[in-house]
Design an enzyme around this catalytic site. Sequence first.
Site, short mmCIF file in Angstrom:
data_model
loop_
_atom_site.label_atom_id
_atom_site.label_comp_id
_atom_site.label_asym_id
_atom_site.label_seq_id
_atom_site.Cartn_x
_atom_site.Cartn_y
_atom_site.Cartn_z
N HIS A 78 0.78 -1.41 -0.16
CA HIS A 78 -0.21 -0.02 0.14
C HIS A 78 0.72 1.17 -0.07
CE1 HIS A 78 -3.28 -2.44 0.91
NE2 HIS A 78 -2.72 -2.96 2.07
N HIS A 113 6.00 6.58 6.50
CA HIS A 113 5.70 6.08 5.15
C HIS A 113 5.32 7.26 4.55
CE1 HIS A 113 1.91 6.14 7.56
NE2 HIS A 113 1.17 6.37 6.46
N HIS A 124 2.48 8.91 1.04
CA HIS A 124 1.47 8.93 0.23
C HIS A 124 1.79 9.96 -0.92
CE1 HIS A 124 -1.18 6.89 3.26
NE2 HIS A 124 -0.46 7.58 4.16
N GLU A 167 -2.48 13.41 1.39
CA GLU A 167 -4.03 12.89 1.93
C GLU A 167 -4.59 14.21 2.71
OE1 GLU A 167 -3.19 9.32 4.40
OE2 GLU A 167 -4.03 8.39 2.45
N HIS A 220 4.11 10.42 6.57
CA HIS A 220 3.68 10.43 7.97
C HIS A 220 4.66 9.78 8.81
CE1 HIS A 220 -0.73 10.33 6.11
NE2 HIS A 220 -0.40 11.56 6.41
N THR A 239 -5.49 6.62 8.42
CA THR A 239 -6.14 7.05 6.94
C THR A 239 -6.20 5.77 6.12
OG1 THR A 239 -4.22 7.37 5.80
CG2 THR A 239 -5.14 9.25 6.98
S1 BO1 Z 1 -1.68 6.72 8.70
O1 BO1 Z 1 -0.70 7.41 9.20
O2 BO1 Z 1 -2.81 7.10 9.08
N1 BO1 Z 1 -1.66 6.57 7.20
C1 BO1 Z 1 -1.53 5.29 9.25
C2 BO1 Z 1 -2.39 3.95 8.40
C3 BO1 Z 1 -2.26 2.61 9.24
C4 BO1 Z 1 -1.27 2.44 10.20
C5 BO1 Z 1 -0.37 3.55 10.77
C6 BO1 Z 1 -0.63 4.91 10.35
N2 BO1 Z 1 -0.97 1.26 10.59
C7 BO1 Z 1 -1.12 -0.01 10.23
C8 BO1 Z 1 -0.35 -1.03 10.63
C9 BO1 Z 1 -0.55 -2.29 9.97
C10 BO1 Z 1 -1.90 -2.68 10.61
C11 BO1 Z 1 -2.96 -1.65 10.20
C12 BO1 Z 1 -4.02 -1.80 10.69
O3 BO1 Z 1 -2.34 -0.21 10.53
O4 BO1 Z 1 0.85 -0.65 10.11
O5 BO1 Z 1 0.39 -3.19 10.71
O6 BO1 Z 1 -2.26 -3.69 9.90
O7 BO1 Z 1 -4.27 -2.08 12.00
ZN ZN Z 2 -0.14 7.55 6.11
#
Ligand code: BO1
Ligand code: ZN
Length: 273
Positions: free
Chosen positions: A69, A101, A103, A113, A126, A210
């Site tokens: 992703h 990471h 986007h 985002e 992020h 997100t």
């Molecule tokens: S974000 O910064 O809001 N884009 C964001 C989105 C998802 C995660 C962290 C930050 N974490 C992920 C984990 C995965 C897990 C998923 C659902 O959340 O990295 O390992 O599967 O819980």
């Molecule tokens: Zn993110």
Amino acid sequence: GGQWCYDSQDPKCGPSHWKELKATCGGDKQSPVNIDRRWLQRDGGLGDIIFEGYDQAPPGKWRLLNDGHTVMLSLESEPGAEHIAISGGGLPGRYRALQLHFHWGSPSRNGSEHTVDGQQLPMELHIVHINVKYRTLGEAKGHPSGLAVLGCFFQVSEAANSNYNTIIGGLRNISHAGQAVDLASTFRLGTLLPHIAQLSRYYRYQGSLTTPDCSEAVIWTVFEEPVGISREQLQAFVSTVHFPASGAAPLKMTNNFRPPQPLRSRKVFSSRD
Ligand code: BO1
Ligand code: ZN
């Protein structure tokens, strides 16, 4: 539940369908949001964020991963190593860094985002942190102040940003989903952020992850000042990494952003006028 994706991969599992997999994704405190600067509320309690470990290279190797992703850099230090953490800035405690990471968009489209006054920027970083009072992501996701994510926008600059060379140089080794690479060199996390003098200017609101499961457990901090990156550096994200292969040809990882969600009864605060 089934698999979630972005529209660029398959509209049948894109953001508009996430609430069918996880009801939370249709909740009232979802992220990202549009930051409408006309309606910002100044909050005098939003002082400088205290950054720990952001100005020293970490002891161990850093691992860059294509998780299907996004491109993610795991930041968890070995036991005993000094933790990278943030506090202050109106955060209710200390938060330890987990991962960062990105986007991004495509050659024809910006991919941040969060949006500012309805405008999307080319890319968004992020940096995900967990409240030190929780032991696991699963536990933290059950609390509104469980996680703190720092968001940084990118803007296209003439000059390349050499602070991103290590990450961008690793992309060709993780072109396929599931691939990971130990980065050749470490670097100071702080060098990925906007200029230090601008870090006191940020937006703050209560929101969610997100991506599914869209847990409403995130205190969002979005820096006003974008980070500069060259068109060629941006292009490296768009053209090097791929989504998980489903059809015959692998599909380039593009437009891996969720669109802005309704603000509803929330307010976006600003640290400065
Ligand atoms: S974000 O910064 O809001 N884009 C964001 C989105 C998802 C995660 C962290 C930050 N974490 C992920 C984990 C995965 C897990 C998923 C659902 O959340 O990295 O390992 O599967 O819980
Ligand atoms: Zn993110």
